[in-house]
Design a protein around this motif. Structure first.
Motif, PDB file in Angstrom:
ATOM      1  N   TRP A   1      35.862  40.689  26.208  1.00  0.00           N
ATOM      2  CA  TRP A   1      35.666  42.022  25.566  1.00  0.00           C
ATOM      3  C   TRP A   1      35.389  42.619  26.615  1.00  0.00           C
ATOM      4  N   HIS A   2      35.268  42.450  27.985  1.00  0.00           N
ATOM      5  CA  HIS A   2      34.958  43.012  29.313  1.00  0.00           C
ATOM      6  C   HIS A   2      35.214  44.737  29.656  1.00  0.00           C
ATOM      7  N   GLY A   3      36.337  44.673  29.054  1.00  0.00           N
ATOM      8  CA  GLY A   3      36.922  45.583  29.405  1.00  0.00           C
ATOM      9  C   GLY A   3      37.145  47.110  28.378  1.00  0.00           C
ATOM     10  N   TYR A   4      36.842  46.669  27.038  1.00  0.00           N
ATOM     11  CA  TYR A   4      37.022  47.470  26.014  1.00  0.00           C
ATOM     12  C   TYR A   4      35.448  48.027  26.287  1.00  0.00           C
ATOM     13  N   ALA A   5      34.078  46.917  25.838  1.00  0.00           N
ATOM     14  CA  ALA A   5      32.986  47.069  26.289  1.00  0.00           C
ATOM     15  C   ALA A   5      32.815  47.853  27.842  1.00  0.00           C
ATOM     16  N   ALA A   6      33.300  48.139  28.360  1.00  0.00           N
ATOM     17  CA  ALA A   6      33.225  48.806  29.719  1.00  0.00           C
ATOM     18  C   ALA A   6      33.375  50.426  28.884  1.00  0.00           C
ATOM     19  N   ALA A   7      34.312  50.156  28.113  1.00  0.00           N
ATOM     20  CA  ALA A   7      35.479  51.466  27.578  1.00  0.00           C
ATOM     21  C   ALA A   7      34.569  51.964  27.200  1.00  0.00           C
ATOM     22  N   ALA A   8      34.076  51.922  25.890  1.00  0.00           N
ATOM     23  CA  ALA A   8      33.474  52.200  24.941  1.00  0.00           C
ATOM     24  C   ALA A   8      31.988  53.019  25.793  1.00  0.00           C
ATOM     25  N   ALA A   9      31.096  52.037  26.580  1.00  0.00           N
ATOM     26  CA  ALA A   9      29.537  52.595  27.275  1.00  0.00           C
ATOM     27  C   ALA A   9      30.431  54.156  28.425  1.00  0.00           C
ATOM     28  N   ALA A  10      31.624  53.622  28.652  1.00  0.00           N
ATOM     29  CA  ALA A  10      31.563  54.698  29.631  1.00  0.00           C
ATOM     30  C   ALA A  10      31.950  56.458  28.973  1.00  0.00           C
ATOM     31  N   ALA A  11      32.747  56.019  27.758  1.00  0.00           N
ATOM     32  CA  ALA A  11      33.092  57.171  26.473  1.00  0.00           C
ATOM     33  C   ALA A  11      32.163  57.500  26.384  1.00  0.00           C
TER      34      ALA A  11
ATOM     35  N   ARG B   1      29.987  71.580  47.659  1.00  0.00           N
ATOM     36  CA  ARG B   1      28.613  71.247  48.538  1.00  0.00           C
ATOM     37  C   ARG B   1      27.903  70.062  47.973  1.00  0.00           C
ATOM     38  N   HIS B   2      27.670  69.142  48.971  1.00  0.00           N
ATOM     39  CA  HIS B   2      26.782  68.665  47.922  1.00  0.00           C
ATOM     40  C   HIS B   2      25.213  68.568  47.741  1.00  0.00           C
ATOM     41  N   GLU B   3      24.616  70.318  47.229  1.00  0.00           N
ATOM     42  CA  GLU B   3      24.103  70.372  46.872  1.00  0.00           C
ATOM     43  C   GLU B   3      24.483  70.683  45.639  1.00  0.00           C
ATOM     44  N   ASP B   4      25.465  70.478  45.654  1.00  0.00           N
ATOM     45  CA  ASP B   4      26.263  71.280  43.614  1.00  0.00           C
ATOM     46  C   ASP B   4      26.175  70.083  43.003  1.00  0.00           C
ATOM     47  N   TYR B   5      25.923  68.573  42.955  1.00  0.00           N
ATOM     48  CA  TYR B   5      25.907  67.449  42.412  1.00  0.00           C
ATOM     49  C   TYR B   5      25.189  67.366  41.832  1.00  0.00           C
ATOM     50  N   THR B   6      24.306  67.422  40.461  1.00  0.00           N
ATOM     51  CA  THR B   6      23.480  66.925  40.236  1.00  0.00           C
ATOM     52  C   THR B   6      23.054  65.717  38.900  1.00  0.00           C
ATOM     53  N   VAL B   7      24.132  65.163  39.158  1.00  0.00           N
ATOM     54  CA  VAL B   7      24.195  63.746  37.730  1.00  0.00           C
ATOM     55  C   VAL B   7      25.135  63.029  38.630  1.00  0.00           C
ATOM     56  N   GLY B   8      23.820  61.272  38.431  1.00  0.00           N
ATOM     57  CA  GLY B   8      24.620  60.354  39.175  1.00  0.00           C
ATOM     58  C   GLY B   8      24.941  59.253  38.432  1.00  0.00           C
ATOM     59  N   TRP B   9      26.354  58.435  38.150  1.00  0.00           N
ATOM     60  CA  TRP B   9      26.545  57.602  37.414  1.00  0.00           C
ATOM     61  C   TRP B   9      27.515  56.049  38.167  1.00  0.00           C
ATOM     62  N   ILE B  10      26.253  55.076  38.250  1.00  0.00           N
ATOM     63  CA  ILE B  10      25.930  54.408  38.521  1.00  0.00           C
ATOM     64  C   ILE B  10      27.159  53.153  37.863  1.00  0.00           C
ATOM     65  N   CYS B  11      28.237  52.462  38.363  1.00  0.00           N
ATOM     66  CA  CYS B  11      28.440  51.800  37.608  1.00  0.00           C
ATOM     67  C   CYS B  11      28.619  50.140  39.060  1.00  0.00           C
ATOM     68  N   PRO B  12      28.044  48.982  38.263  1.00  0.00           N
ATOM     69  CA  PRO B  12      27.830  48.132  38.047  1.00  0.00           C
ATOM     70  C   PRO B  12      28.707  46.870  39.034  1.00  0.00           C
ATOM     71  N   LEU B  13      30.097  47.079  38.265  1.00  0.00           N
ATOM     72  CA  LEU B  13      31.114  45.772  38.265  1.00  0.00           C
ATOM     73  C   LEU B  13      32.452  46.920  37.930  1.00  0.00           C
ATOM     74  N   GLU B  14      33.154  46.633  38.834  1.00  0.00           N
ATOM     75  CA  GLU B  14      34.588  47.532  39.635  1.00  0.00           C
ATOM     76  C   GLU B  14      35.114  47.642  38.103  1.00  0.00           C
ATOM     77  N   VAL B  15      35.222  46.746  36.331  1.00  0.00           N
ATOM     78  CA  VAL B  15      35.671  47.228  35.682  1.00  0.00           C
ATOM     79  C   VAL B  15      35.221  47.908  35.004  1.00  0.00           C
ATOM     80  N   GLU B  16      33.756  48.669  35.297  1.00  0.00           N
ATOM     81  CA  GLU B  16      32.593  49.196  34.331  1.00  0.00           C
ATOM     82  C   GLU B  16      33.389  51.352  35.518  1.00  0.00           C
ATOM     83  N   GLN B  17      33.520  50.779  37.035  1.00  0.00           N
ATOM     84  CA  GLN B  17      34.038  51.603  37.420  1.00  0.00           C
ATOM     85  C   GLN B  17      34.571  52.602  37.286  1.00  0.00           C
TER      86      GLN B  17
END
Length: 318
Positions: free
Chosen positions: A293-303, A6-22
């Motif tokens: 370094w965009h890809g690896y930096a995005a991976a490190a942040a997501a990790a 349900r919509h009510e079951d979700y408690t955390v939002g994760w926002i990614c400005p760029l496609e490489v981050e998403q």
């Protein structure tokens, strides 16, 4: 079959400005859930899933600007009414200063934490004139205590480990897949830090292509390049509408406000869901920045963001 919650079951939002981050964020999910209906006024596209027992809503932006950020936050709060806070995860320009965990380098992670009288995320280009001086007035609310406590617990326990879980999280991204090759750890010799007064010679070309003088730059020490290790720094992150590309200005603002990193989208989150800002360092906020370094930096942040979920008390989030 994917779960349907349900919509009510979700408690955390994760926002990614760029496609490489998403894309990096999607690789961090333990499982994906079925999509849910949403109001016609909400034009966000969500990926639903879970990490470490927490149900998460991941959203990207239609454009890398503050208007898009504000719209995403407004819609996500309406469609998922039980969200308690958000993770604002992506890449940023690092300030090459030394913190308690070492010198900030490309591929490191900077996490917002209140310091020096600031909330952890402040707007360097917004303020008013007062008594002949410019007073900065823009800032995000401090991250919620549960996230600050989780970040501290993560740092304390990570210090005792020979192999950090963040590295294992990065390896979830299979760089053998053609579309994911950009997340591979770059050649460490490309981690250039130039003297602040040495400007890039030709815009649009790499330093090697345009012949930037290698003498006014430093590289990682030899013992740092054998194997990638993600160093995490916690402190103030500055955001503004313009990208910082002048190292002298970077250093001036960093000294003035005590910031470790610069980024450009957080202003849109003001007054919205309370967030912690997590940025992988993809450049040094100077004229020599490029996308190597965009890809690896995005991976490190997501990790890092993924690992933070393992240190959050589930009952507190729900």
């Amino acid at each position: 079959m994917p779960k349907t919650l349900r919509h009510e079951d979700y408690t955390v939002g994760w926002i990614c400005p760029l496609e490489v981050e998403q894309t990096a964020a999607l690789e961090m999910l333990d499982e994906e859930h079925e999509r849910l209906p949403q109001p016609s006024t909400d034009d966000n596209v969500y990926t639903l899933g879970s990490m470490a027992g927490h149900n998460v809503v991941i959203a990207g932006l239609s454009g890398p600007n503050n208007t898009s950020v504000a719209r995403v936050f407004a819609n996500i709060n309406t469609t998922f009414p039980r969200l308690k806070f958000g993770l604002f995860v992506g890449i940023g320009g690092g300030v090459p200063v030394k913190t308690d965990t070492g010198l900030i380098r490309l591929g490191d992670v900077v996490v917002s934490k209140p310091a020096g009288g600031h909330s952890g995320a402040l707007q360097y280009d917004h303020g008013k004139a007062a008594v002949g001086q410019f007073q900065r007035t823009g800032a995000l609310a401090p991250p919620p205590n549960v996230l600050l406590s989780a970040a501290q617990d993560m740092a304390a326990k990570r210090a005792r480990l020979r192999e950090a879980p963040i590295k294992k999280n990065i390896s979830r991204i299979d760089t053998g897949v053609p579309g994911l090759r950009k997340y591979k750890y770059p050649v460490p010799e490309q981690d250039y830090l130039f003297d602040a007064d040495y400007e890039h010679l030709t815009k649009g070309l790499s330093c090697d292509e345009c012949g930037c003088d290698p003498s006014p730059r430093s590289k990682r020490e030899a013992d740092e390049v054998d194997e990638p290790h993600v160093v995490v720094h916690r402190g103030n992150i500055a955001y503004g509408e313009l990208v910082i590309t002048k190292a002298i200005l970077r250093d001036k603002l960093a000294k003035q406000y005590g910031v470790l990193c610069f980024e450009t989208e957080a202003a849109g989150a003001m007054g919205a869901l309370t967030c912690i800002v997590i940025r992988g360092i993809s450049d040094y906020a100077d004229s020599h920045k490029n996308d190597q370094w965009h890809g690896y930096a995005a991976a490190a942040a997501a990790a890092y963001a993924r690992q933070l979920f393992f240190h959050m008390p589930i009952d507190e989030v729900k």
